[in-house]
Design an enzyme around this catalytic site. Sequence first.
Site, PDB file in Angstrom:
ATOM      1  CG  HIS A 152      -2.164   0.802   0.924  1.00 50.25           C
ATOM      2  ND1 HIS A 152      -2.133   2.173   0.818  1.00 50.25           N
ATOM      3  CD2 HIS A 152      -3.432   0.432   0.693  1.00 50.25           C
ATOM      4  CE1 HIS A 152      -3.344   2.605   0.549  1.00 50.25           C
ATOM      5  NE2 HIS A 152      -4.149   1.570   0.455  1.00 50.25           N
TER       6      HIS A 152
ATOM      7  CG  HIS B 141     -18.850   6.622   7.528  1.00 47.07           C
ATOM      8  ND1 HIS B 141     -20.016   6.856   8.194  1.00 47.07           N
ATOM      9  CD2 HIS B 141     -18.346   7.827   7.215  1.00 47.07           C
ATOM     10  CE1 HIS B 141     -20.220   8.141   8.258  1.00 47.07           C
ATOM     11  NE2 HIS B 141     -19.222   8.757   7.676  1.00 47.07           N
TER      12      HIS B 141
ATOM     13  NE  ARG C  44     -16.237  18.879   9.701  1.00 49.86           N
ATOM     14  CZ  ARG C  44     -15.881  17.601   9.652  1.00 49.86           C
ATOM     15  NH1 ARG C  44     -15.444  16.988  10.732  1.00 49.86           N
ATOM     16  NH2 ARG C  44     -15.947  16.935   8.521  1.00 49.86           N
TER      17      ARG C  44
ATOM     18  CB  CYS D  64     -20.013  23.809   8.258  1.00 47.85           C
ATOM     19  SG  CYS D  64     -19.100  22.402   7.611  1.00 47.85           S
TER      20      CYS D  64
ATOM     21  CE1 TYR E 124     -15.133  21.636   4.713  1.00 47.22           C
ATOM     22  CE2 TYR E 124     -12.833  21.153   5.166  1.00 47.22           C
ATOM     23  CZ  TYR E 124     -14.164  21.091   5.528  1.00 47.22           C
ATOM     24  OH  TYR E 124     -14.516  20.480   6.692  1.00 47.22           O
TER      25      TYR E 124
HETATM   26  N1  LIG Z   1      -7.981  23.137  14.379  1.00 46.19           N
HETATM   27  C1  LIG Z   1      -9.152  22.950  13.748  1.00 46.19           C
HETATM   28  N2  LIG Z   1      -9.814  24.014  13.286  1.00 46.19           N
HETATM   29  C2  LIG Z   1     -10.984  23.850  12.646  1.00 46.19           C
HETATM   30  C3  LIG Z   1     -11.538  22.579  12.425  1.00 46.19           C
HETATM   31  C4  LIG Z   1     -10.833  21.467  12.954  1.00 46.19           C
HETATM   32  O1  LIG Z   1     -11.261  20.306  12.840  1.00 46.19           O
HETATM   33  N3  LIG Z   1      -9.639  21.693  13.596  1.00 46.19           N
HETATM   34  N4  LIG Z   1     -12.723  22.464  11.715  1.00 46.19           N
HETATM   35  C5  LIG Z   1     -13.052  23.570  10.812  1.00 46.19           C
HETATM   36  C6  LIG Z   1     -14.383  23.521  10.234  1.00 46.19           C
HETATM   37  S1  LIG Z   1     -14.603  22.562   8.851  1.00 46.19           S
HETATM   38  C7  LIG Z   1     -15.409  24.316  10.682  1.00 46.19           C
HETATM   39  S2  LIG Z   1     -16.902  24.353   9.901  1.00 46.19           S
HETATM   40  C8  LIG Z   1     -15.223  25.169  11.867  1.00 46.19           C
HETATM   41  C9  LIG Z   1     -16.252  24.823  12.914  1.00 46.19           C
HETATM   42  O2  LIG Z   1     -16.112  25.650  14.011  1.00 46.19           O
HETATM   43  P1  LIG Z   1     -16.958  25.383  15.336  1.00 46.19           P
HETATM   44  O3  LIG Z   1     -16.752  23.952  15.749  1.00 46.19           O
HETATM   45  O4  LIG Z   1     -16.450  26.374  16.318  1.00 46.19           O
HETATM   46  O5  LIG Z   1     -18.402  25.628  14.986  1.00 46.19           O
HETATM   47  O6  LIG Z   1     -13.931  25.034  12.447  1.00 46.19           O
HETATM   48  C10 LIG Z   1     -12.886  24.904  11.520  1.00 46.19           C
HETATM   49  N5  LIG Z   1     -11.635  24.968  12.213  1.00 46.19           N
HETATM   50 MO   LIG Z   2     -16.738  22.821   8.075  1.00 50.69          MO
END
Ligand SMILES: Nc1nc2c(c(=O)[nH]1)N[C@H]1C(S)=C(S)[C@@H](COP(=O)(O)O)O[C@H]1N2
Ligand SMILES: [Mo]
Length: 550
Positions: free
Chosen positions: A106, A130, A205, A252, A390
Amino acid sequence: MWKLHFNFLRYQVAPVVASCAVRLSSSSSNEQRFHQHGFSWTRALAGILAGTGVVLACGLHQTVQMRSSLPVISQAEVAKHRSLKDGVWVTYKGGVYNITEFVAMHPGGDKIMLAAGGSLEPFWTLYAVHNQDHVLEMLSLYKIGELSAEDLKKQRDVKSSDPYSSDPERHPVLRPNSLKPFTAEPPPEILSDSYITPSVFFFKRNHLPVPQVDPASYRLHVEGLPGGVLTLSLEDLKTRFPKHTVTATLQCAGNRRSEMNKVRQVKGLNWGIAAIGNATWSGAKLRDVLLAAGYGPDVTQWARHVQFEGLDKDITGTAYGASIPIGKAVSEDGDVLLAYEMNGEDLPADHGFPVRVVVPGIVGARNVKWLGKITVSTEESSSHWQQNDYKGFSPGTDWDTVDYKSAPAIQELPVQSAITTPAEGTVIDRSAEMLTVKGYAWSGGGREVIRVDVSLDGGKTWQVAQLKSSDKEEDPQTPPPLGRAWAWKLWEITVPLPPEAQELEIICKAVDNSYNMQPDTFAPIWNLRGVLSNAWHRVKVKISEDNGEE
Ligand SMILES: Nc1nc2c(c(=O)[nH]1)N[C@H]1C(S)=C(S)[C@@H](COP(=O)(O)O)O[C@H]1N2
Ligand SMILES: [Mo]
């Protein structure tokens, strides 16, 4: 002698888009053959065994001839197998597995070596979201023995191997999309209860376990500027720079993905309409910190991006990361904060304690939490989330044709609105006579929402909703400066129930000050990751005629 024939039909998803066919031969005391037999395994296995932590989808074809009885193996014996030369053994739930072949064939399978000679569980909990059954099925191909009862007990005693065990408590009203990592949204009607979303209800998130950061020893490193590396403590950040407060909505990229998912399946968390919230954020301006680190007019000649790294790391030590354009970072009107407060209190653990970046008007993913490092650079962040996730694509792009390099990373988000109440399927009593519809509306890039149109008849006729920028009855707020409308507007409208109708299709759509409007349906904006999902929001409710109130 036995042979394995793996036919990797395709690696479907980020971060790797490639095709390969692997043929593998190996030997053992048992004669076994694995034939072609439809069986596909996805995310989790690749996440664990290839260590990417994200999605790979492969087609694996097999027929398994199970062994009748397997030897008991001690942990000491397992521990001797931690290299390709000696073989790579791991344990999982009391079974011992020889995964040498998998690792050997792999590409990028090096990360699994961290588990070699020991337990797979910590890796499992870190990545497996999943298709756990498929992974188990896959693993079963490699089973060579049972871990001794004594060693199994020892393993179970080390429960703390779960990297999520120190995650904070969450409010029970939140609706989780996944537990490890934790992602959740509130019931939608909560969003319109208050202009500022209380932190406990604010969507969460995370991609990784919540890091535990000691505020006293916390250090933020700022690199890439002529001033050398600037290292700041939390105290420095609070005392050396003016404190600014900005009310900003965070959304998000995957908010409302579940509606797009109904058109055609997309990959990602099945968010409803509440992966969005509006908070007040306080902290130092990124601009001020960059100036202190040596940012000057000459820097714009070469610097293009400001990269952020979180303190949350995967098993290989790779941190969550993202970047924003330098112009947004240093602009006086950009209002980018290194925030240490949310809604007037220390940032909660889930929202990035002790420091997060708040990039008003920009997709949630760039608002890096648990901020550890800032780098001014010619390049965007090399992180998976900047490069291979994204991003938006055409409805005609699928996992076989997608080229992540061909699309820019999402920064500003498009205009958005949704109905928070009534909920889909609500039955309204005819005697109520009036119906109140509420929701939120917001646009990215500081564009102000100037109007929300609401229809009760599936879009035939429209009425204009009342917009609110605070919780006060009368709304004396002065409008935000042009291009700096970072916060959402809540809206509501109270209308007479249409006399004949048995069912209403309620729709909302917002317009921002560039006269951008939401598209009416999802099909034309469908994309394989289900991001930028902002078509008109539609809610069907019923009117019941029988009531005792007349
Ligand atoms: N360090 C870190 N920052 C991050 C993330 C993460 O997983 N780790 N997730 C991102 C994503 S995809 C989103 S939508 C937002 C969510 O912020 P919240 O959990 O404060 O709503 O944080 C962002 N910043
Ligand atoms: Mo996100």
